[in-house]
Design a protein around this motif. Structure first.
Motif, PDB file in Angstrom:
ATOM      1  N   ASN A   7     -83.084 -86.810 -98.235  1.00 46.22           N
ATOM      2  CA  ASN A   7     -82.690 -87.028 -96.846  1.00 46.22           C
ATOM      3  C   ASN A   7     -82.096 -85.793 -96.301  1.00 46.22           C
ATOM      4  O   ASN A   7     -82.388 -85.444 -95.139  1.00 46.22           O
ATOM      5  N   LEU A   8     -81.227 -85.256 -96.840  1.00 43.87           N
ATOM      6  CA  LEU A   8     -80.436 -84.106 -96.592  1.00 43.87           C
ATOM      7  C   LEU A   8     -81.117 -82.886 -97.291  1.00 43.87           C
ATOM      8  O   LEU A   8     -81.273 -83.154 -98.662  1.00 43.87           O
ATOM      9  N   LYS A   9     -81.199 -81.851 -96.610  1.00 40.81           N
ATOM     10  CA  LYS A   9     -81.983 -80.590 -97.381  1.00 40.81           C
ATOM     11  C   LYS A   9     -80.792 -80.167 -98.330  1.00 40.81           C
ATOM     12  O   LYS A   9     -81.339 -79.638 -99.452  1.00 40.81           O
ATOM     13  N   SER A  10     -79.507 -80.152 -98.149  1.00 40.97           N
ATOM     14  CA  SER A  10     -78.414 -79.526 -98.887  1.00 40.97           C
ATOM     15  C   SER A  10     -77.258 -80.041 -98.348  1.00 40.97           C
ATOM     16  O   SER A  10     -76.970 -80.184 -97.340  1.00 40.97           O
ATOM     17  N   PHE A  11     -76.237 -80.263 -99.273  1.00 37.77           N
ATOM     18  CA  PHE A  11     -74.999 -80.156 -98.843  1.00 37.77           C
ATOM     19  C   PHE A  11     -73.861 -79.902 -99.940  1.00 37.77           C
ATOM     20  O   PHE A  11     -74.175 -79.951-101.039  1.00 37.77           O
ATOM     21  N   GLY A  12     -72.602 -79.592 -99.628  1.00 36.12           N
ATOM     22  CA  GLY A  12     -71.737 -79.325-100.741  1.00 36.12           C
ATOM     23  C   GLY A  12     -70.545 -78.200-100.248  1.00 36.12           C
ATOM     24  O   GLY A  12     -70.582 -77.562 -99.162  1.00 36.12           O
ATOM     25  N   TRP A  13     -69.673 -78.148-101.122  1.00 43.67           N
ATOM     26  CA  TRP A  13     -68.522 -77.179-100.678  1.00 43.67           C
ATOM     27  C   TRP A  13     -68.745 -75.773-101.018  1.00 43.67           C
ATOM     28  O   TRP A  13     -69.360 -75.357-102.104  1.00 43.67           O
ATOM     29  N   ALA A  14     -68.848 -74.869 -99.764  1.00 42.45           N
ATOM     30  CA  ALA A  14     -69.233 -73.533 -99.962  1.00 42.45           C
ATOM     31  C   ALA A  14     -67.827 -72.898-100.624  1.00 42.45           C
ATOM     32  O   ALA A  14     -68.060 -71.967-101.478  1.00 42.45           O
ATOM     33  N   PHE A  68     -57.107 -75.915 -98.624  1.00 40.37           N
ATOM     34  CA  PHE A  68     -58.321 -75.514 -97.831  1.00 40.37           C
ATOM     35  C   PHE A  68     -59.945 -75.919 -98.463  1.00 40.37           C
ATOM     36  O   PHE A  68     -60.126 -75.780 -99.811  1.00 40.37           O
ATOM     37  N   GLY A  69     -60.674 -76.016 -97.621  1.00 39.97           N
ATOM     38  CA  GLY A  69     -61.917 -76.257 -97.981  1.00 39.97           C
ATOM     39  C   GLY A  69     -63.157 -76.189 -96.833  1.00 39.97           C
ATOM     40  O   GLY A  69     -62.673 -76.544 -95.654  1.00 39.97           O
ATOM     41  N   ARG A  70     -64.266 -75.811 -97.141  1.00 42.09           N
ATOM     42  CA  ARG A  70     -65.281 -75.469 -95.977  1.00 42.09           C
ATOM     43  C   ARG A  70     -66.812 -75.967 -96.729  1.00 42.09           C
ATOM     44  O   ARG A  70     -66.995 -75.355 -97.616  1.00 42.09           O
ATOM     45  N   ASN A 114     -67.384 -76.792-105.365  1.00 39.36           N
ATOM     46  CA  ASN A 114     -67.767 -78.023-105.474  1.00 39.36           C
ATOM     47  C   ASN A 114     -67.117 -78.638-106.710  1.00 39.36           C
ATOM     48  O   ASN A 114     -66.706 -79.806-106.497  1.00 39.36           O
ATOM     49  N   MET A 115     -66.674 -77.849-107.694  1.00 41.45           N
ATOM     50  CA  MET A 115     -65.763 -78.444-108.619  1.00 41.45           C
ATOM     51  C   MET A 115     -64.526 -78.931-108.023  1.00 41.45           C
ATOM     52  O   MET A 115     -64.092 -80.173-108.467  1.00 41.45           O
ATOM     53  N   LEU A 116     -64.035 -77.968-107.364  1.00 43.03           N
ATOM     54  CA  LEU A 116     -62.534 -78.399-106.758  1.00 43.03           C
ATOM     55  C   LEU A 116     -62.675 -79.341-105.535  1.00 43.03           C
ATOM     56  O   LEU A 116     -61.691 -80.081-105.481  1.00 43.03           O
ATOM     57  N   GLY A 117     -63.786 -79.127-104.965  1.00 46.44           N
ATOM     58  CA  GLY A 117     -63.748 -80.065-103.703  1.00 46.44           C
ATOM     59  C   GLY A 117     -64.467 -81.414-104.280  1.00 46.44           C
ATOM     60  O   GLY A 117     -64.288 -82.580-103.503  1.00 46.44           O
TER      61      GLY A 117
END
Length: 768
Positions: free
Chosen positions: A127-134, A141-143, A358-361
Motif C-alpha cells: 500500500n505504501l511505496k516506501s517508508f522509513g527513517w532517512a 533527532f530523526g527524519r 532505521n536501526m536507531l529509529g
C-alpha cells in the motif's frame, strides 16, 4: 574486568549453554563495578517466596543492571523522550510505563470496500511505496519519509533542553506534505490526524481556542509527576483549519477505528471528512485534524513569555534551522563512525544511512508482562495456558517495524554490532535491559511481547513463550568470551565440512492422515522409516561455517582451505547475490518447513550470516598463512555481491528486506527489515582499514575499551572519544593499580577454567 568462557561443545539447541554465557555476562557487569552491589536496585524476593513462585517466573536474584549509576542522571534524561513506538508510522513516547503518547494517522484516496483506509500501524504490504527513517541519531533527532501514492509525507522529530525545566526537555514534530502530482488536488485529499493520550488515563485539558488558533496556539495541556505542567502547541505561518474529537478511554490499538467512525458520522451529516469538534467528558485522548509544526513544552512554572519563547524556538524558521543543524551533525557522525570509501556512489551511501537511521529509529520502549508456558506440561494445550512473567520494561531495537516490532533476543546481538559503533552507551543500556529479563535459571524469553500495542501485532499462537526454547547467545557478539568447539565431533573428513551431530535419519516423508471413517484428511503428518541414529547430519549450510565464523581454524590448516572451497562452490552455497542458507545439495533445499510454512532458512540469503562469514574472510585475508590471497579474493567478490544486490533492491523497492531470493536476489519476507539486514552498512565500511572497520582498531575505540572506560566514568568517555588513542592504553601489559573487586570463581558456574580468577579484558567477537 576479565571474561574467559570455555565450553566443551557449542549447541544452539541447548539453552543451558546460553544460560551460562548470559549469567557470566551478567556477573561481568557486576564485577566491573563492585559499588553496584551496594547502589544498584535489585529484584527483591523474600527467601520464602522462592518456594511459592514457579522458577520460570522468578527473577534472577541480582541487582538490576538498568538501575546502575552509569545509566542515571543526564544520560537517562537525554533518552527520556523519543520515537519509541516502532509499530506505528510515527509516534512519540517517554521511557516510562504510563507515558504521554503521541502519534500520527492519515487518510488517503485509496478505499477499502468503499471506505477510506486509515494509515496508523505499520503494515507489511504494497500500500505504501516506501517508508522509513532517512536519518536518526537515536537520541534527539530523526527524519522519516513515507511515500503514499503521489505524495511524500515527511515527519521530523527533534528535542531541545534549552530553557526547558521539564524532565527530558521539550520536543517538536514537523509534518511536511510534499505533492508529487501534477496539481494540488492530492494535497487537499490527504487528511492528517495528530493525537495525544495519557496511558495512565489522566484527563487532558483541551485548548480554549482549538477551532481558531489566532489568539492561542494551545491544543492541549495537563500536568504529570514526571514532567510537571505541560502544553502542546500547533503553529503555522498561514491560517489552517483545525478540528478535533476526544475520547475517554485511551485505547490506542483501536483508535483508528474510533476516528473513522467519528468521521463517517460527520460525512453523512455534512458530506465532509472532518472530525466532530466534540469530546467525551473527562477525555484522556484527543485527536486533532490539521498538523504543521507541533511543539511540546514541559516544566511550565507561570511565565507565559518564557513559554512563548520556547514555542517559537521549536516552530517555524527556528525549527527549520534546528533540523538543518541536526542533519549536518548526522552526516558528520555517519562519516566519522563508518569511514565509508569516497568511491561509493550516492545510491550506496543512501542505503547505508537508511540502515543506521532505521536501526536507531526502530528502537522502542515497551512495558508489560510476558506470557510463559506453564511448566506442568511440555507442550501447550492452549494459548490460554500460561504464567505471567514479572512486570518489566524493555528498551530495545526491533527487527522490522511492520512485521516484528518487538524485542527478539538473538536478533539483538546482531543489532548491537551496528549500534555500538554509533553510540556505545545506547548499546550498554539495551544489553542491561535484556539481562534484567533473566529468570533464576538464566533463561530469557526469546520474544518480548510487552503491552497492548505489541500484542496487537502478533498472531495469538506465537504469544506464549516456551521455557525449553533458547536462542543462540548473540549478545556475546558484542561482549563475549572465548568459545571452544568440539571440532572433531562435527567435522566430516569426506565432505571437508562441519556438520550438525545428533539423532538423524533421511528417511522421512509427509503422509496424509486417514480418519476412522476411511476418509483422507487434509492434515499431513511426518512419518519416519527406520530408527534415527546418532550421526553427522549431511546438510551443508550456514551451520557448516560456525568454526570459520569464530576464527578458531588455524590459518595454516588445510581445513581452512576446504572451508574456503566450500564457501566459493557455486554448486552448493555460492550465488551472485550472497551465500545461501542451505546448500543446493541438501535434500531439504527449498522444501517447506512444515505443511503450511514456506521454506525458511532453507536456501534464502540472510545478511547476518553472510556478515559473519564475510568478516572472517577478511580476518583470514590479513593474518599470515598460505590461504591469505584466496581468502581475500573470495572476500572481495562476496562483499561486492552483497552490496550490489541490497542497493539494487533498495533502488527498485525502497526497502531493505528480511532475506533475499537464492536464485534472483529479490527481496523477500519483511519490509523495512533494518534489524540484522542493516549490517550491510558494516559490510560497506569494511573497505576502509583505518578505522573501526574490519581488522583494524588503530583509530576508533573498540567496544571493550569503551566498556572499560564507561564503568569508571561515563562523562570522561564522552570527552575522550574524539581525542584518546586506544593504542596508548595499558602499555607494557602490567597489572592495573586500584582497589581489588570481589573475586568470582567461574568454576561455580560450571565452566572449565584454566585458572582460579576472572582475567584481563572482555574481547569483542568481531572487533572490526
Amino acid at each position: 574486568m576479565v571474561l574467559k568462557v570455555h565450553l566443551l561443545d557449542f549447541s544452539f539447541s541447548d539453552h543451558s549453554q546460553t544460560r551460562k554465557l548470559l549469567c557470566t555476562l551478567l556477573i561481568a557487569f557486576i564485577y566491573s563495578d563492585p559499588q553496584m552491589m551496594m547502589t544498584g536496585a535489585s529484584h527483591e524476593i523474600a527467601p520464602d517466596e522462592f518456594h511459592q513462585i514457579p522458577r520460570v517466573i522468578t527473577p534472577f536474584p541480582a541487582p538490576k543492571l538498568s538501575h546502575l549509576p552509569m545509566f542515571q542522571g543526564d544520560h537517562k534524561e537525554s533518552l527520556y523522550w523519543g520515537t519509541y513506538r516502532p509499530q506505528v508510522y510515527f509516534g512519540v513516547r517517554a521511557r516510562t510505563p504510563q507515558s504521554l503518547v503521541a502519534g500520527l494517522m492519515w487518510l488517503g484516496d485509496e478505499k477499502d470496500d468503499g471506505k477510506h483506509v486509515m494509515r496508523h500501524f505499520c503494515e507489511n504490504s504494497q500500500n505504501l511505496k516506501s517508508f522509513g527513517w532517512a536519518e536518526h541519531n537515536g537520541v534527539d533527532f530523526g527524519r522519516q519519509e513515507l511515500l503514499d501514492q503521489d505524495m511524500i509525507l515527511e515527519t521530523s522529530f527533534v528535542k531541545s533542553k534549552e530553557r526547558s525545566l521539564g524532565y527530558g526537555g521539550d520536543w517538536s514534530v514537523r509534518i511536511n506534505l510534499i505533492n508529487k502530482g501534477l496539481n494540488d488536488e492530492v494535497k487537499r485529499t490527504v487528511h492528517l490526524f495528530f493525537y495525544l493520550t495519557d496511558e495512565g488515563g489522566n484527563v487532558l485539558n483541551l485548548g480554549k481556542n482549538v477551532l481558531d488558533l489566532k489568539e492561542s496556539s494551545v491544543l492541549a495541556s495537563g500536568s504529570r509527576a514526571d514532567v510537571g505542567k505541560w502544553q502542546m502547541h500547533l503553529k503555522s505561518e498561514a491560517h489552517i483549519e483545525t478540528h478535533y474529537c476526544g475520547f475517554k478511554t485511551p485505547d490506542i490499538v483501536n483508535l483508528s477505528d474510533a476516528v473513522k467512525k467519528n468521521l463517517a458520522v460527520q460525512e453523512n451529516k455534512s458530506g465532509r471528512l472532518q472530525l466532530s469538534d466534540t469530546s467525551e467528558d473527562f477525555s484522556s485522548i484527543y485527536v486533532f485534524q490539521s498538523t504543521i509544526d507541533i511543539a511540546f513544552v514541559s516544566g511550565i512554572r507561570g511565565e507565559s513569555f518564557d513559554v512563548e519563547q520556547r514555542i517559537m524556538s521549536l516552530t517555524g524558521s527556528p525549527l527549520s534551522s534546528l533540523l538543518e543543524e541536526k542533519h549536518i551533525a548526522f552526516d558528520a557522525k555517519f562519516k566519522e563512525c563508518f569511514h565509508l570509501s569516497e568511491k561509493l556512489d550516492s545510491e550506496t551511501l543512501m542505503v547505508g544511512k537508511a540502515a543506521i537511521g532505521n536501526m536507531l529509529g526502530g528502537i522502542g520502549y515497551f512495558y508489560g508482562q510476558s506470557k510463559v508456558q506453564a511448566p506442568t506440561s511440555t507442550q501447550a494445550k492452549s494459548e490460554d495456558e500460561f504464567l505471567l512473567y514479572w512486570p518489566a520494561e524493555l528498551y530495545t531495537a526491533v527487527p522490522s517495524r511492520p512485521v516484528f516490532p518487538r524485542g527478539f533476543l538473538w536478533d539483538e546481538g546482531f543489532h548491537q554490532l551496528l549500534v555500538w559503533r554509533w553510540d556505545f552507551r545506547i548499546t550498554l543500556e539495551i544489553l542491561g535491559n535484556w539481562l534484567d529479563l533473566m529468570n533464576i535459571d538464566g533463561w530469557i524469553p526469546r520474544e518480548q511481547i510487552l503491552g497492548d500495542e505489541a500484542l496487537s501485532k502478533i498472531p495469538k499462537q506465537y504469544v506464549v513463550q516456551i521455557p525449553s526454547n533458547g536462542n543462540p547467545p548473540t549478545l556475546l557478539l558484542v561482549i563475549r568470551g572465548w568459545i571452544s568447539f568440539n571440532l572433531q565431533m562435527h567435522y566430516d573428513h569426506d565432505l571437508g565440512a562441519y556438520l550438525d551431530f545428533g539423532n538423524h535419519t533421511e528417511d522421512v516423508i509427509w503422509k496424509e492422515v486417514t480418519g476412522e471413517d476411511g476418509r483422507v484428511s487434509r492434515e499431513l503428518v511426518r512419518e519416519t522409516f527406520g530408527k534415527p541414529e546418532l550421526r553427522l547430519v549431511p546438510h551443508i549450510g550456514y551451520v557448516s561455517f560456525f568454526p570459520f565464523m569464530f576464527r578458531i581454524i588455524p590459518p595454516a590448516s588445510s581445513i581452512l582451505e576446504k572451508q574456503l572451497d566450500l564457501i566459493s562452490n557455486k554448486s552448493i552455497v555460492w550465488s551472485d547475490y550472497g551465500l545461501l542458507s542451505l546448500g543446493k545439495t541438501s535434500s531439504l533445499y527449498m522444501k517447506y518447513n512444515t505443511e503450511h510454512e514456506a521454506p525458511y532458512w532453507r536456501g534464502a540469503i540472510w545478511m547476518n550470516m553472510n556478515y559473519m562469514i564475510l568478516s572472517s574472510l577478511h580476518h583470514y585475508s590479513i593474518v599470515d598463512g598460505p590461504y591469505m590471497d584466496k581468502a581475500r579474493t573470495i572476500y572481495e567478490e562476496l562483499r561486492s555481491n552483497l552490496i550490489r544486490n541490497v542497493v539494487r533492491n533498495y533502488d527498485q523497492t525502497g526497502y531493505i528486506w528480511e532475506h533475499y531470493d537464492q536464485t534472483k536476489g529479490t527481496g523477500e519476507g519483511g519490509r523495512v527489515f533494518t534489524g540484522w539486514s542493516a549490517l550491510i552498512l558494516l559490510i560497506m565500511s569494511e573497505e576502509r582499514e583505518t578505522g573501526a572497520a574490519v581488522g583494524n582498531r588503530g583509530v576508533e575505540l573498540s567496544f571493550s575499551e569503551m566498556l572499560k572506560k564507561s564503568s569508571s566514568n561515563m562523562k570522561k568517555v564522552a570527552a575522550a572519544e574524539s581525542s584518546s588513542d586506544p593504542s596508548e592504553g595499558n602499555k607494557g601489559g602490567g597489572k592495573k593499580k586500584g582497589k581489588k573487586g570481589r573475586q568470582l570463581d567461574p568454576a561455580l558456574l560450571g565452566f572449565k577454567v584454566t585458572g582460579n580468577r576472572i582475567m584481563g579484558e572482555i574481547h569483542c567477537a568481531i572487533d572490526f
